[in-house]
Design an enzyme around this catalytic site. Structure first.
Site, PDB file in Angstrom:
ATOM      1  N   ASP A  46       3.932  -3.144   2.581  1.00 40.43           N
ATOM      2  CA  ASP A  46       2.531  -3.662   2.152  1.00 40.43           C
ATOM      3  C   ASP A  46       1.625  -4.112   2.860  1.00 40.43           C
ATOM      4  O   ASP A  46       0.406  -3.905   2.932  1.00 40.43           O
ATOM      5  CB  ASP A  46       3.071  -4.948   1.052  1.00 40.43           C
ATOM      6  CG  ASP A  46       3.771  -4.593  -0.218  1.00 40.43           C
ATOM      7  OD1 ASP A  46       3.267  -3.698  -0.637  1.00 40.43           O
ATOM      8  OD2 ASP A  46       4.432  -5.599  -0.540  1.00 40.43           O
TER       9      ASP A  46
ATOM     10  N   LYS B   6      11.957  -9.213  -3.580  1.00 36.63           N
ATOM     11  CA  LYS B   6      11.418  -9.079  -1.991  1.00 36.63           C
ATOM     12  C   LYS B   6      12.095  -9.973  -1.103  1.00 36.63           C
ATOM     13  O   LYS B   6      12.309  -9.517   0.136  1.00 36.63           O
ATOM     14  CB  LYS B   6       9.990  -9.024  -1.855  1.00 36.63           C
ATOM     15  CG  LYS B   6       9.174  -7.912  -2.753  1.00 36.63           C
ATOM     16  CD  LYS B   6       7.680  -7.936  -2.437  1.00 36.63           C
ATOM     17  CE  LYS B   6       7.005  -6.675  -3.180  1.00 36.63           C
ATOM     18  NZ  LYS B   6       5.575  -6.808  -2.917  1.00 36.63           N
TER      19      LYS B   6
END
Length: 279
Positions: free
Chosen positions: A109, A72
């Protein structure tokens, strides 16, 4: 439903390890529901060292990528642009390849956490607690910046982690107080508790659940329920699961990669539930 013309396109989830990922199940269910028969979604075991080479081999048929740990942050130098949401936590879990060849990163997210909470009736709380201070905790804190009007108390195991979370609070404009993990049982009396720790970490806290708990958001989905979530439900508290988060963030990914809105939330959730039940 709005969308764009869709030829054969590819998407995938990358990470290490990746065999456990439910993303292919969720995205393929969306493609089926949307009639995107020429779309495919795969998984590839990829670590930081292999990521640049993977990007270098992608052709024009690629629509997007989902990224899990440990990629990420590692992906950011490979991108042409990242969203403000992703920049706020220095983490990208979604890459969209635009028609003009640009690589655009986003973080679904954070809005996924917010959407999962709102689906369970949590619009705003006056205070909240986060259990843990790992990678997911910063995204949880960013989500709470949109949901919590007051203090967020973070329970951590080390002074270094405590300092990191206070720094994230400063960056995200969230009032953060850190407490030692030994006192994590105190968190369970808060209006909203977000558990971001690995499987088994919160099991010992189950006996500390109060008689009238409020809302627990446990980011795990396997094994499920966790001991803490089971005890929470038994006492009548509201529980938001990691599957709720996974589905909501995947919905946003599907919409960005396909250009079609809305993505089929119910079909994706059902596919995820069935896949977990079969394991």
């Amino acid at each position: 439903m709005t969308g764009r013309a869709t030829d054969a396109r590819r998407a995938a989830v990358l990470g290490a390890p990746i065999a456990h990922s439910l993303s292919p199940v969720l995205h393929r269910a969306a493609y089926d529901e949307l009639g995107l028969m020429d779309w495919s979604y795969d998984r590839f075991e990829t670590d930081e060292a292999a990521l640049p080479g993977f990007f270098g081999e992608l052709g024009p048929e690629w629509a997007g990528l989902s990224l899990t740990m440990p990629l990420k942050r590692a992906v950011i130098p490979l991108l042409d642009e990242i969203s403000e949401t992703a920049r706020s936590v220095e983490a990208v879990n979604t890459v969209v390849f635009t028609e003009d060849g640009r690589r655009v990163g986003d973080n679904t997210d954070i809005p996924g956490i917010v959407a999962a909470l709102r689906e369970h009736g949590i619009q705003q709380v006056e205070s909240a607690a986060i259990l843990g201070a790992g990678a997911t905790a910063s995204s949880a804190l960013a989500a709470l910046s949109r949901v919590c009007s007051g203090e967020v108390v973070v329970y951590v195991r080390s002074a270094a982690r405590a300092a990191e979370m206070r720094e994230w609070g400063d960056r995200l404009d969230v009032e953060v107080r850190t407490e030692d993990w030994a006192d994590a049982g105190d968190a369970l009396r808060m209006p909203l508790v977000v558990a971001t720790t690995p499987a088994g970490t919160t099991d010992a806290l189950a006996t500390a659940v109060p008689e009238r708990p409020a809302t627990l958001f446990d980011v795990l989905y396997e094994p499920w329920p966790t001991e803490l979530a089971a005890r929470w439900s038994m006492f009548g508290g509201a529980v938001v699961s990691g599957l709720d988060l996974l589905v909501h963030q995947a919905v946003l990914q599907v919409e960005q990669m396909t250009g079609i809105t809305p993505a089929p939330l119910d079909a994706m959730r059902k596919a995820g539930e069935q896949a977990l039940a079969a394991r």
